[in-house]
Enzyme design. Structure first.
Site, PDB file in Angstrom:
ATOM      1  N   ASN A 148       0.808  -1.233   0.000  1.00 33.03           N
ATOM      2  CA  ASN A 148       0.000   0.000   0.000  1.00 33.03           C
ATOM      3  C   ASN A 148       0.838   1.280   0.000  1.00 33.03           C
ATOM      4  O   ASN A 148       0.449   2.288  -0.582  1.00 33.03           O
ATOM      5  CB  ASN A 148      -0.999  -0.004   1.160  1.00 33.03           C
ATOM      6  CG  ASN A 148      -0.338  -0.014   2.509  1.00 33.03           C
ATOM      7  OD1 ASN A 148       0.770  -0.530   2.671  1.00 33.03           O
ATOM      8  ND2 ASN A 148      -0.982   0.565   3.487  1.00 33.03           N
ATOM      9  N   THR A 225      -2.373  -9.065   9.555  1.00 31.13           N
ATOM     10  CA  THR A 225      -2.267  -9.714  10.863  1.00 31.13           C
ATOM     11  C   THR A 225      -2.049 -11.225  10.724  1.00 31.13           C
ATOM     12  O   THR A 225      -1.231 -11.797  11.454  1.00 31.13           O
ATOM     13  CB  THR A 225      -3.530  -9.400  11.692  1.00 31.13           C
ATOM     14  OG1 THR A 225      -3.532  -7.981  11.922  1.00 31.13           O
ATOM     15  CG2 THR A 225      -3.544 -10.118  13.031  1.00 31.13           C
ATOM     16  N   GLU A 245       4.199  -4.680  12.393  1.00 27.17           N
ATOM     17  CA  GLU A 245       3.252  -3.573  12.174  1.00 27.17           C
ATOM     18  C   GLU A 245       2.118  -4.147  11.341  1.00 27.17           C
ATOM     19  O   GLU A 245       2.308  -4.429  10.156  1.00 27.17           O
ATOM     20  CB  GLU A 245       3.928  -2.427  11.412  1.00 27.17           C
ATOM     21  CG  GLU A 245       5.139  -1.818  12.101  1.00 27.17           C
ATOM     22  CD  GLU A 245       4.777  -0.900  13.251  1.00 27.17           C
ATOM     23  OE1 GLU A 245       3.570  -0.681  13.497  1.00 27.17           O
ATOM     24  OE2 GLU A 245       5.698  -0.418  13.923  1.00 27.17           O
ATOM     25  N   CYS A 279      -3.320   1.343   6.656  1.00 29.51           N
ATOM     26  CA  CYS A 279      -3.616   0.642   7.917  1.00 29.51           C
ATOM     27  C   CYS A 279      -4.285   1.559   8.937  1.00 29.51           C
ATOM     28  O   CYS A 279      -5.005   1.111   9.815  1.00 29.51           O
ATOM     29  CB  CYS A 279      -2.334   0.056   8.492  1.00 29.51           C
ATOM     30  SG  CYS A 279      -1.035   1.295   8.659  1.00 29.51           S
ATOM     31  N   GLU A 457       7.892   1.506  15.970  1.00 33.39           N
ATOM     32  CA  GLU A 457       8.985   2.081  15.191  1.00 33.39           C
ATOM     33  C   GLU A 457       8.779   3.592  15.194  1.00 33.39           C
ATOM     34  O   GLU A 457       7.782   4.089  15.692  1.00 33.39           O
ATOM     35  CB  GLU A 457       9.008   1.474  13.780  1.00 33.39           C
ATOM     36  CG  GLU A 457       9.401  -0.011  13.840  1.00 33.39           C
ATOM     37  CD  GLU A 457       9.606  -0.696  12.483  1.00 33.39           C
ATOM     38  OE1 GLU A 457       9.530  -0.021  11.438  1.00 33.39           O
ATOM     39  OE2 GLU A 457       9.846  -1.915  12.485  1.00 33.39           O
TER      40      GLU A 457
HETATM   41  P1  NAP Z   1       0.575  -9.280   3.517  1.00 30.51           P
HETATM   42  O1  NAP Z   1      -0.165 -10.117   2.564  1.00 30.51           O
HETATM   43  O2  NAP Z   1       0.630  -9.688   4.930  1.00 30.51           O
HETATM   44  O3  NAP Z   1       2.058  -9.148   2.904  1.00 30.51           O
HETATM   45  C1  NAP Z   1       3.063  -8.316   3.483  1.00 30.51           C
HETATM   46  C2  NAP Z   1       4.431  -8.790   3.020  1.00 30.51           C
HETATM   47  O4  NAP Z   1       4.701 -10.076   3.586  1.00 30.51           O
HETATM   48  C3  NAP Z   1       4.548  -8.973   1.506  1.00 30.51           C
HETATM   49  O5  NAP Z   1       5.834  -8.613   1.110  1.00 30.51           O
HETATM   50  C4  NAP Z   1       4.303 -10.454   1.367  1.00 30.51           C
HETATM   51  O6  NAP Z   1       4.807 -10.964   0.166  1.00 30.51           O
HETATM   52  C5  NAP Z   1       5.057 -10.988   2.559  1.00 30.51           C
HETATM   53  N1  NAP Z   1       4.669 -12.322   3.000  1.00 30.51           N
HETATM   54  C6  NAP Z   1       3.554 -13.044   2.697  1.00 30.51           C
HETATM   55  N2  NAP Z   1       3.564 -14.230   3.366  1.00 30.51           N
HETATM   56  C7  NAP Z   1       4.691 -14.258   4.113  1.00 30.51           C
HETATM   57  C8  NAP Z   1       5.272 -15.199   5.032  1.00 30.51           C
HETATM   58  N3  NAP Z   1       4.674 -16.358   5.320  1.00 30.51           N
HETATM   59  N4  NAP Z   1       6.453 -14.882   5.619  1.00 30.51           N
HETATM   60  C9  NAP Z   1       7.060 -13.697   5.374  1.00 30.51           C
HETATM   61  N5  NAP Z   1       6.576 -12.771   4.498  1.00 30.51           N
HETATM   62  C10 NAP Z   1       5.402 -13.043   3.878  1.00 30.51           C
HETATM   63  O7  NAP Z   1       0.021  -7.785   3.532  1.00 30.51           O
HETATM   64  P2  NAP Z   1      -0.403  -6.920   2.281  1.00 30.51           P
HETATM   65  O8  NAP Z   1      -1.682  -7.455   1.742  1.00 30.51           O
HETATM   66  O9  NAP Z   1       0.781  -6.734   1.389  1.00 30.51           O
HETATM   67  O10 NAP Z   1      -0.660  -5.496   3.002  1.00 30.51           O
HETATM   68  C11 NAP Z   1      -1.867  -5.144   3.577  1.00 30.51           C
HETATM   69  C12 NAP Z   1      -1.835  -5.305   5.073  1.00 30.51           C
HETATM   70  O11 NAP Z   1      -0.734  -4.587   5.617  1.00 30.51           O
HETATM   71  C13 NAP Z   1      -3.071  -4.734   5.756  1.00 30.51           C
HETATM   72  O12 NAP Z   1      -3.516  -5.632   6.734  1.00 30.51           O
HETATM   73  C14 NAP Z   1      -2.561  -3.444   6.392  1.00 30.51           C
HETATM   74  O13 NAP Z   1      -3.301  -3.023   7.521  1.00 30.51           O
HETATM   75  C15 NAP Z   1      -1.170  -3.831   6.741  1.00 30.51           C
HETATM   76  N6  NAP Z   1      -0.335  -2.642   6.915  1.00 30.51           N
HETATM   77  C16 NAP Z   1       0.046  -2.309   8.177  1.00 30.51           C
HETATM   78  C17 NAP Z   1       0.804  -1.153   8.372  1.00 30.51           C
HETATM   79  C18 NAP Z   1       1.248  -0.748   9.756  1.00 30.51           C
HETATM   80  O14 NAP Z   1       2.165   0.055   9.846  1.00 30.51           O
HETATM   81  N7  NAP Z   1       0.648  -1.270  10.813  1.00 30.51           N
HETATM   82  C19 NAP Z   1       1.170  -0.364   7.284  1.00 30.51           C
HETATM   83  C20 NAP Z   1       0.760  -0.748   6.009  1.00 30.51           C
HETATM   84  C21 NAP Z   1       0.006  -1.907   5.828  1.00 30.51           C
HETATM   85  P3  NAP Z   1       3.908 -10.963  -1.169  1.00 30.51           P
HETATM   86  O15 NAP Z   1       2.854  -9.967  -1.023  1.00 30.51           O
HETATM   87  O16 NAP Z   1       4.865 -10.608  -2.207  1.00 30.51           O
HETATM   88  O17 NAP Z   1       3.388 -12.367  -1.282  1.00 30.51           O
END
Ligand code: NAP
Length: 477
Positions: A148, A225, A245, A279, A457
Site C-alpha cells: 500500500n 495480521t 506492524e 492501515c 517504530e
Molecule cells: P501481507 O499479505 O501480509 O504481505 C506483506 C508482506 O509479507 C509482503 O511482502 C508479502 O509478500 C510478505 N509475506 C507473505 N507471506 C509471508 C510469510 N509467510 N512470511 C514472510 N513474508 C510473507 O500484507 P499486504 O496485503 O501486502 O498489506 C496489507 C496489510 O498490511 C493490511 O492488513 C494493512 O493493515 C497492513 N499494513 C500495516 C501497516 C502498519 O504500519 N501497521 C502499514 C501498512 C500496511 P507478497 O505480497 O509478495 O506475497
C-alpha cells in the site's frame, strides 16, 4: 520492465529462473515482470549481508549518516520518477504519490541521518563506577513490506536499520516492486558498500525463507495480521528481534460539538485516502446521535464528490484497488454487509472509469444500519468501505471503538480538547489523533496493540529496535 534482484552490489537474475507478471491496478495490463526468487537467491542475499556486516557496523555512526544523506539526495533528484512509478504500480493518484510517498521516502532518510548523527552514548555515574550504555548493530535484518505504501515503508525500515550499523535483505510485496527497484538503483548509483542493502523479489515464500533463516538476526515486518502471525511463528523460536506492524480497524469518533465542516473533510480523508488502503484509515465512523442526520448528509455529499479516475491525472482523488483478488475481497464485504442487515448509502458498485475497463475499480462505499458486533464493523476490509454507527455518550463511543481485535489508531473530532484527550486516553490503540488524522511527527512512536502488532517504530523507538544496547560498567574507586 524486467526487474532483477540486487545482491552484493549487483543486479542479478533469480537462480530460480522464475518470473511473474506485474499488473497495472488501473488497467489490468502487464507492466513488467518480477523475479520469483527461490532458496538460492535468499541464501546469497543473506550471505552478502553477513559478509558486509563487520565493516559496516564498525563504521562511525556519523559516517553511516553521510551515506543516508547521499541516498536522500539521490532519491530527491528522482522525486518525479518515484511518484510516477508508485502511481503506476499501486494505482494510487499521482498527487498522493507525490505528497505522501515520494516526500516521505526522501524525508525518512534525512530524518534518520540526523538522529543517528546526534546519537550519544548514555552515561550513568555511580559513586564508585561509571556506566556507559552504547547502542550496537543487531546483525543481519530482514525487512518485509506490503503494497500500500511501498517505498514509504521500505525507506522507513532501511534508513534506521543501516543507520544503526545493520546490513539488510529487503523483500517488498510482489505486487508493487517498482520503487524497491528504484531504491536499489539509487543505492548502486551512490556506491553504498556492496552487501549492506540487498533485495530479493518474490512472494511470501521468499519472505518466509528470510524470517526462518538462522542467519537472520532481526525481522521488521509490515503487513496483514494473519501473515504477521506466521512471521512470528517462524522467527520467535530463534529469538530474533521482531517488530510487527499489522492491520487496523480504526474508529473516527465524531462528537456533536465538532467543527462539522472540518470534521467531514477530515473523516472523508481518513476513510478513503489511498482507496481506504492505509492501515490507519478510519473505517468505522461513530457519530453522536444528535448530529447524525446532518453529518450523514454532509459526509455522503463529500464522498460522492470525490474524483475517481486515471491515477496519472493530477485531479484524481481516488484511484484503483491493488488487485482483482483484493477487489473481490472488498466486494465480498459489501455483500456481507447486506446479509448482516446493513444498508448501502452510497457506492458498493464496481465503477469503471472510461478507458480503464480492465482495472480494479470500486466506488467509495458507505454502509449504515449495522450492529457494532458484526463482521463488517469489526474486521479489517482495507478498501473504500466504511461503516457508520450512532452513539449517545462518551462511554458508549469508547466501548464501540474498543470493540475489535485491532488496536492501531483512531481519531476524535470535538471542539472540547479536554474531552478529546480524555477519550483518546481510553482508546486501546497505539495512536489517537484529535481533530486531525495521519498528522505525523517522525519522532513519535508508531505501532499498535492487540492484533495490530508488537513493538513500535519511529524516532528513538526505531533506533532502539534496530540496535542492541551494551552496558559497560567501569569501576573507579
Ligand atoms: P501481507 O499479505 O501480509 O504481505 C506483506 C508482506 O509479507 C509482503 O511482502 C508479502 O509478500 C510478505 N509475506 C507473505 N507471506 C509471508 C510469510 N509467510 N512470511 C514472510 N513474508 C510473507 O500484507 P499486504 O496485503 O501486502 O498489506 C496489507 C496489510 O498490511 C493490511 O492488513 C494493512 O493493515 C497492513 N499494513 C500495516 C501497516 C502498519 O504500519 N501497521 C502499514 C501498512 C500496511 P507478497 O505480497 O509478495 O506475497
Amino acid at each position: 520492465m524486467k526487474l532483477l534482484n540486487y545482491i552484493k552490489g549487483k543486479f542479478e537474475e533469480p537462480g530460480s529462473a522464475e518470473w511473474m507478471d506485474n499488473l497495472s491496478p488501473s488497467t489490468g495490463k502487464v507492466i513488467g515482470s518480477v523475479p520469483l526468487s527461490g532458496e538460492s537467491d535468499v541464501k546469497l542475499a543473506i550471505a552478502a549481508a553477513r559478509e558486509a556486516l563487520p565493516e559496516w557496523s564498525g563504521m562511525d555512526p556519523s559516517g553511516r549518516a553521510e551515506w543516508l544523506d547521499r541516498i536522500a539526495d539521490c532519491l530527491e533528484e528522482k522525486f518525479e520518477e518515484i511518484a510516477y512509478l508508485e502511481s503506476l504500480d499501486t494505482g494510487k493518484p499521482i498527487s498522493l504519490a507525490r505528497s505522501v510517498d515520494a516526500t516521505r521516502s526522501v524525508s525518512n532518510f534525512r530524518f534518520f541521518s540526523e538522529m543517528i548523527r546526534d546519537m550519544e552514548d548514555e552515561i550513568y555515574e555511580m559513586e564508585d563506577a561509571t556506566n556507559i550504555v552504547k547502542l550496537r548493530a543487531v546483525g543481519v535484518g530482514a525487512l518485509i513490506t506490503p503494497w500500500n505504501l511501498p517505498l514509504y515503508l521500505l525507506s522507513w525500515k532501511v534508513a534506521p536499520a543501516i543507520g544503526m550499523g545493520n546490513t539488510v535483505v529487503c523483500k517488498p510485496s510482489e505486487l508493487t516492486p517498482l520503487t524497491a527497484d528504484l531504491l536499489m538503483r539509487v543505492i548502486d548509483e551512490v556506491g553504498l558498500p556492496s552487501g549492506v542493502v540487498n533485495l530479493v523479489h518474490g512472494n511470501g515464500n521468499s519472505g518466509s525463507m528470510l524470517t526462518g533463516s538462522p542467519d537472520v538476526d532481526l525481522v521488521s515486518f509490515t503487513g496483514g495480521t494473519s501473515t504477521g502471525a506466521k512471521v512470528a511463528q517462524s522467527a520467535s523460536p530463534q529469538f530474533k528481534k521482531l517488530s510487527l506492524e499489522l492491520g487496523g480497524k480504526n474508529a473516527s469518533i465524531v462528537f456533536s460539538d465538532c467543527d462539522l465542516e472540518e470534521t467531514v473533510k477530515g473523516v472523508t480523508r481518513a476513510a478513503f485516502l489511498n482507496q481506504g488502503q492505509v492501515c490507519l484509515c478510519g473505517s468505522r465512523i461513530l457519530v453522536e446521535d444528535s448530529i447524525y442526520e446532518r453529518f450523514m448528509e454532509m459526509f455522503v455529499e463529500s464522498v460522492e464528490s470525490m474524483v475517481i479516475g486515471d491515477p496519472m491525472d493530477d485531479d484524481t482523488e481516488l484511484g484503483a484497488l491493488i488487485s482483482k483478488q483484493h477487489l473481490q475481497k472488498v466486494q465480498g464485504y459489501v455483500s456481507l454487509a447486506l446479509e448482516e442487515g446493513g444498508q448501502i448509502v452510497t457506492g458498493g458498485e464496481p465503477c469503471l472509469p472510461k478507458e480503464l475497463e480492465g482495472g480494479n475499480w470500486m466506488s467509495p462505499t458507505v454502509i449504515t444500519g449495522l450492529g457494532t458486533e458484526t463482521r463488517c464493523s469489526t474486521e479489517e476490509v482495507f478498501g473504500p468501505f466504511v461503516t457508520v454507527h450512532r452513539f449517545n455518550s462518551e462511554h458508549e463511543a469508547i466501548e464501540i471503538a474498543n470493540n475489535t481485535r485491532y488496536g492501531l489508531a483512531g481519531s476524535i473530532w470535538t471542539m472540547d480538547l479536554e474531552k478529546g484527550r480524555r477519550v483518546a486516553e481510553n482508546i486501546h490503540s497505539g495512536m489517537v489523533w484529535v481533530n486531525t488524522w495521519l498528522h505525523r511527527d517522525l519522532r513519535v512512536p508508531f505501532g499498535g496493540v492487540k492484533d495490530s502488532g508488537v513493538g513500535r517504530e519511529g524516532g528513538k523507538w526505531s533506533l532502539g529496535f534496530f540496535s542492541e544496547p551494551l552496558n559497560v560498567c567501569v569501576r573507579h574507586d
